[in-house]
Write an enzyme that holds these catalytic residues in place. Structure first.
Site, short mmCIF file in Angstrom:
data_model
loop_
_atom_site.label_atom_id
_atom_site.label_comp_id
_atom_site.label_asym_id
_atom_site.label_seq_id
_atom_site.Cartn_x
_atom_site.Cartn_y
_atom_site.Cartn_z
N HIS A 54 0.65 -1.19 0.09
CA HIS A 54 0.42 -0.22 0.06
C HIS A 54 1.56 1.34 -0.49
O HIS A 54 2.05 1.00 0.87
CB HIS A 54 -0.84 -0.54 1.10
CG HIS A 54 -2.47 -0.88 1.32
ND1 HIS A 54 -3.44 -0.26 1.88
CD2 HIS A 54 -1.94 -2.08 0.86
CE1 HIS A 54 -4.12 -1.71 1.07
NE2 HIS A 54 -4.09 -2.70 0.43
N GLU A 56 0.81 3.46 1.58
CA GLU A 56 0.89 4.70 2.75
C GLU A 56 2.15 3.83 3.74
O GLU A 56 3.78 4.18 4.17
CB GLU A 56 -0.14 4.21 4.55
CG GLU A 56 -1.25 5.27 3.27
CD GLU A 56 -1.75 3.96 2.92
OE1 GLU A 56 -3.09 4.29 3.33
OE2 GLU A 56 -1.62 4.06 2.11
N CYS A 84 -7.21 2.12 5.61
CA CYS A 84 -7.94 1.16 5.84
C CYS A 84 -7.00 0.46 6.78
O CYS A 84 -6.01 1.15 7.65
CB CYS A 84 -7.27 -0.02 4.42
SG CYS A 84 -5.60 -0.57 4.15
N CYS A 87 -3.03 0.03 7.26
CA CYS A 87 -2.72 1.00 7.11
C CYS A 87 -2.46 2.26 8.26
O CYS A 87 -1.75 3.18 8.83
CB CYS A 87 -3.08 2.43 5.77
SG CYS A 87 -2.06 0.98 4.33
#
EC number: 3.5.4.33
Length: 155
Positions: A54, A56, A84, A87
């Site tokens: 992801h 992040e 999410c 993260c």
């Protein structure tokens, strides 16, 4: 300062466009330390074949490497889409004090849309949240991506 927030969110949007260009969901993230971008990331789950790729998490890894510390206590994170749960948990663990978010994430948003992991009082760290910076631009990029995806699936 809002102008700084807009400037840095545009930087995060540039990262999101990199994901868009490689047919990944266009989410971008940057981490700023003392007015310097020290971490960048964009969604690469399909490219890297990893749940963990992801934007992040990639930006946190780069910022931690830059600072030679897992604690990002003097940093700000700019994300084009609300994080999410995974993260958001990483943001809390990294001790990032402030997160600036473009668009809300109504499917897995963990900075207030569904749950606010960043503000759970029982945790040893809470995160200040600013939402809606360049929201339209961030949302438009996501909408365009999914529109293209649907169009290409019908062929």
């Amino acid at each position: 300062m809002m102008n700084d927030d807009m400037y840095y969110m545009n930087e995060a949007l540039e990262e999101a466009k990199k994901a868009f260009d490689i047919k990944e969901v266009p989410i971008g993230c940057i981490i700023v330390y003392k007015d310097q971008v020290i971490g960048r990331g964009y969604n690469m789950r399909n490219t890297k074949k990893s749940t963990l790729a992801h934007a992040e998490l990639l930006a946190i890894a780069e910022a931690s490497e830059f600072l030679k510390d897992w604690r990002l206590e003097e940093c700000e994170m700019y994300i084009t889409l609300e994080p999410c749960p995974m993260c958001a948990g990483a943001i809390v663990q990294a001790r990032i004090p402030k997160v600036i978010i473009g668009a809300n994430n109504l499917k897995s948003g963990s900075a207030g849309s569904i749950i606010n992991i960043l503000g759970i009082e029982q945790f040893n760290h809470q995160v200040d949240i600013v939402k809606g910076v360049l929201e339209e631009e961030c949302s438009d990029l996501l909408r365009e991506f999914f529109k293209e995806l649907r169009k290409n699936k019908t062929r």
